[in-house]
Write a protein that holds these residues in place. Structure first.
Motif, PDB file in Angstrom:
ATOM      1  N   LEU A  19     -17.876   5.464  -4.867  1.00 35.92           N
ATOM      2  CA  LEU A  19     -16.827   6.293  -5.460  1.00 35.92           C
ATOM      3  C   LEU A  19     -15.781   6.574  -4.399  1.00 35.92           C
ATOM      4  O   LEU A  19     -16.115   7.105  -3.325  1.00 35.92           O
ATOM      5  N   THR A  57     -11.628   0.321 -11.374  1.00 34.70           N
ATOM      6  CA  THR A  57     -12.966   0.814 -11.675  1.00 34.70           C
ATOM      7  C   THR A  57     -13.703  -0.191 -12.551  1.00 34.70           C
ATOM      8  O   THR A  57     -13.207  -0.584 -13.613  1.00 34.70           O
ATOM      9  N   PRO A  70      -7.183   3.344  -9.992  1.00 35.49           N
ATOM     10  CA  PRO A  70      -8.183   3.704 -11.015  1.00 35.49           C
ATOM     11  C   PRO A  70      -8.531   2.539 -11.941  1.00 35.49           C
ATOM     12  O   PRO A  70      -9.688   2.425 -12.376  1.00 35.49           O
ATOM     13  N   THR A  92     -15.995   2.856  -8.433  1.00 40.65           N
ATOM     14  CA  THR A  92     -15.286   3.859  -9.217  1.00 40.65           C
ATOM     15  C   THR A  92     -14.152   4.426  -8.380  1.00 40.65           C
ATOM     16  O   THR A  92     -14.376   4.880  -7.252  1.00 40.65           O
ATOM     17  N   VAL A  93     -12.943   4.368  -8.939  1.00 38.83           N
ATOM     18  CA  VAL A  93     -11.759   4.842  -8.226  1.00 38.83           C
ATOM     19  C   VAL A  93     -11.193   6.032  -8.989  1.00 38.83           C
ATOM     20  O   VAL A  93     -10.783   5.898 -10.150  1.00 38.83           O
ATOM     21  N   SER A  94     -11.170   7.170  -8.350  1.00 37.95           N
ATOM     22  CA  SER A  94     -10.643   8.367  -8.989  1.00 37.95           C
ATOM     23  C   SER A  94      -9.163   8.527  -8.642  1.00 37.95           C
ATOM     24  O   SER A  94      -8.709   8.130  -7.579  1.00 37.95           O
ATOM     25  N   SER A  95      -8.447   9.135  -9.568  1.00 34.35           N
ATOM     26  CA  SER A  95      -7.000   9.310  -9.366  1.00 34.35           C
ATOM     27  C   SER A  95      -6.692  10.623  -8.661  1.00 34.35           C
ATOM     28  O   SER A  95      -7.556  11.445  -8.449  1.00 34.35           O
ATOM     29  N   GLN A 105     -11.260   7.375  -3.728  1.00 38.34           N
ATOM     30  CA  GLN A 105     -10.023   7.866  -4.320  1.00 38.34           C
ATOM     31  C   GLN A 105      -8.973   6.761  -4.344  1.00 38.34           C
ATOM     32  O   GLN A 105      -9.053   5.795  -3.566  1.00 38.34           O
ATOM     33  N   ALA A 106      -8.003   6.911  -5.222  1.00 36.49           N
ATOM     34  CA  ALA A 106      -6.909   5.945  -5.288  1.00 36.49           C
ATOM     35  C   ALA A 106      -6.251   5.803  -3.918  1.00 36.49           C
ATOM     36  O   ALA A 106      -6.031   6.801  -3.220  1.00 36.49           O
TER      37      ALA A 106
END
Length: 121
Positions: free
Chosen positions: A11, A91, A88, A118-121, A13-14
């Motif tokens: 996991l 993902t 994101p 998984t890439v969170s915004s 971040q963008a």
């Protein structure tokens, strides 16, 4: 038989980077090329990039060109996918595969178990 084991997902971040690894064991000589694919939730499996063991020629999908780089270490029978500036929409579960070229029409013959990115915004 060729066994493929992916690792390196997670996991993030963008804008972050990740490097995926795919370790091949067994009769690796029967597969001249290796590739990476991904499957996002609710979508079809998508080709990402491929590489020849010999010579190291590569081919990448337009969606990842300039951000993702495929490489290999023949001594370790390992293929890598360096992913930079993740978004994101990247993902997905990422799979490595052994197979045949030409790289722009890479044909997969067997698959690893996949690793989640998984890439969170």
């Amino acid at each position: 038989q060729v066994q493929l084991v992916e690792s390196g997902g997670g996991l993030v971040q963008a804008g972050d980077s990740l490097r995926l690894s795919c370790a091949a064991s067994g009769r690796t000589f029967i597969s001249p090329a290796m590739g990476w694919f991904r499957r996002a939730p609710g979508k079809e499996r998508e080709f990402v990039a491929a590489i020849f063991w010999s010579g190291g020629s590569t081919y990448s999908a337009d969606s990842v060109k300039g951000r993702f780089t495929i490489s290999r270490d023949n001594a370790k029978n390992t293929v890598y996918l360096q992913m930079n500036n993740l978004k994101p929409e990247d993902t997905a579960v990422y799979y490595c595969a052994r197979g045949l070229g030409p790289l722009e029409r890479f044909t997969a013959h067997s698959w690893g178990q996949g690793t989640q990115v998984t890439v969170s915004s």
